[in-house]
Design a protein around this motif. Structure first.
Motif, mmCIF file in Angstrom:
data_model
loop_
_atom_site.group_PDB
_atom_site.id
_atom_site.type_symbol
_atom_site.label_atom_id
_atom_site.label_comp_id
_atom_site.label_asym_id
_atom_site.label_seq_id
_atom_site.Cartn_x
_atom_site.Cartn_y
_atom_site.Cartn_z
ATOM 1 N N ARG A 25 10.102 -11.383 -6.055
ATOM 2 C CA ARG A 25 8.806 -10.838 -5.925
ATOM 3 C C ARG A 25 9.043 -9.162 -5.397
ATOM 4 N N THR A 26 8.642 -8.384 -6.141
ATOM 5 C CA THR A 26 9.053 -6.986 -5.707
ATOM 6 C C THR A 26 7.949 -6.378 -4.437
ATOM 7 N N ASP A 27 6.883 -7.088 -4.380
ATOM 8 C CA ASP A 27 5.949 -6.874 -3.182
ATOM 9 C C ASP A 27 6.839 -7.319 -1.759
ATOM 10 N N ILE A 28 7.510 -8.319 -1.726
ATOM 11 C CA ILE A 28 8.220 -8.827 -0.609
ATOM 12 C C ILE A 28 9.505 -7.645 -0.231
ATOM 13 N N GLN A 29 10.106 -7.346 -1.422
ATOM 14 C CA GLN A 29 11.144 -6.308 -1.066
ATOM 15 C C GLN A 29 10.377 -5.213 -0.825
ATOM 16 N N GLU A 30 9.525 -4.937 -1.151
ATOM 17 C CA GLU A 30 8.836 -3.447 -0.475
ATOM 18 C C GLU A 30 8.327 -3.521 0.819
ATOM 19 N N ARG A 31 7.768 -4.953 1.091
ATOM 20 C CA ARG A 31 7.497 -4.905 2.488
ATOM 21 C C ARG A 31 8.740 -4.880 3.579
ATOM 22 N N MET A 32 9.860 -5.144 2.841
ATOM 23 C CA MET A 32 11.098 -5.262 3.820
ATOM 24 C C MET A 32 11.299 -3.619 3.983
ATOM 25 N N VAL A 33 11.328 -3.020 3.129
ATOM 26 C CA VAL A 33 11.634 -1.476 3.075
ATOM 27 C C VAL A 33 10.712 -0.853 4.111
ATOM 28 N N TYR A 34 9.588 -1.270 3.755
ATOM 29 C CA TYR A 34 8.364 -0.603 4.672
ATOM 30 C C TYR A 34 8.461 -0.772 6.303
ATOM 31 N N ARG A 35 8.857 -2.249 6.468
ATOM 32 C CA ARG A 35 8.999 -2.425 8.038
ATOM 33 C C ARG A 35 10.481 -1.820 8.514
ATOM 34 N N LEU A 36 11.507 -1.699 7.788
ATOM 35 C CA LEU A 36 12.680 -1.363 8.084
ATOM 36 C C LEU A 36 12.256 0.258 8.484
ATOM 37 N N ALA A 37 11.635 1.157 7.608
ATOM 38 C CA ALA A 37 11.247 2.351 7.793
ATOM 39 C C ALA A 37 10.389 2.728 8.932
ATOM 40 N N HIS A 38 9.680 1.762 9.282
ATOM 41 C CA HIS A 38 8.808 1.928 10.294
ATOM 42 C C HIS A 38 9.544 1.410 11.656
ATOM 43 N N ARG A 39 10.317 0.799 11.772
ATOM 44 C CA ARG A 39 11.341 0.332 12.869
ATOM 45 C C ARG A 39 12.306 1.492 13.145
ATOM 46 N N LYS A 40 12.746 2.177 12.183
ATOM 47 C CA LYS A 40 13.549 3.409 12.228
ATOM 48 C C LYS A 40 12.818 4.683 12.557
ATOM 49 N N GLY A 41 11.734 4.632 12.428
ATOM 50 C CA GLY A 41 10.929 6.017 12.646
ATOM 51 C C GLY A 41 10.541 6.768 11.468
ATOM 52 N N GLY A 42 10.545 6.151 10.476
ATOM 53 C CA GLY A 42 10.136 6.518 9.131
ATOM 54 C C GLY A 42 11.354 7.199 8.246
ATOM 55 N N ARG A 43 12.357 6.887 8.748
ATOM 56 C CA ARG A 43 13.620 7.402 8.272
ATOM 57 C C ARG A 43 14.649 6.224 8.087
ATOM 58 N N PHE A 44 15.442 6.014 6.968
ATOM 59 C CA PHE A 44 16.547 5.105 6.883
ATOM 60 C C PHE A 44 17.369 5.335 5.793
#
Length: 164
Positions: free
Chosen positions: A106-125
């Motif tokens: 499911r691509t939506d799950i993968q996208e949520r992983m990316v969004y969560r990582l981006a938010h944890r890293k201050g928007g950059r990764f």
């Protein structure tokens, strides 16, 4: 993973067959089973503090109650039905696991992983950050970031991705 799927299907099927056999054995009379269990507990207490005549009478009553509740002849006749129920439950578990494994990720799950990582890293990764912090493979990480770039949900600055 196939071993786990086989083991779980086998366990679920055998468990369902045993439960069905048990239900056939007592003719679905759960109240009778509970009465038998209460009488058995009472007999155990009676053995500790009762006279031998009371214990013998309690055992006879428990035996009679067991004869009323259980029907081994019916249960023996319905063994094929219990096994069929177990087979159906096992096949259902096998099908559910096979369906889950054969489905596309499911691509939506993968996208949520990316969004969560981006938010944890201050928007950059970076892709290295994504590989280290998620279960995505290199191919999946590249595909999901490319998809998010195409949708305009990420922007790229060299090797760094950022939220817009």
């Amino acid at each position: 993973m196939n071993v786990i799927k086989t083991a779980l299907s086998l366990i679920a099927g055998l468990s369902a067959a045993l439960i069905a056999y048990s239900a056939f054995f007592v003719r679905g009379d759960l109240g009778g089973v509970m009465a038998y269990l209460r009488a058995r507990g009472a007999l155990r207490r009676l053995r500790e503090s009762g006279t031998p005549e009371q214990v013998a009478q309690g055992q006879a009553q428990l035996q009679a109650l067991g004869q009323q509740v259980g029907d081994p002849a019916l249960a023996a006749q319905l063994i094929p039905v219990a096994l069929l129920i177990g087979l159906l439950v096992g096949a259902l578990v096998w099908w559910a696991f096979s369906r889950r494994q054969s489905g596309t990720p499911r691509t939506d799950i993968q996208e949520r992983m990316v969004y969560r990582l981006a938010h944890r890293k201050g928007g950059r990764f970076t892709l290295d950050d994504l590989r280290a912090a998620s279960p995505l493979t290199d191919e999946q990480a590249r595909a999901v970031t490319a998809r998010l770039l195409d949708l305009g949900r990420l922007t790229r600055d060299g090797d760094t991705f950022r939220l817009p």
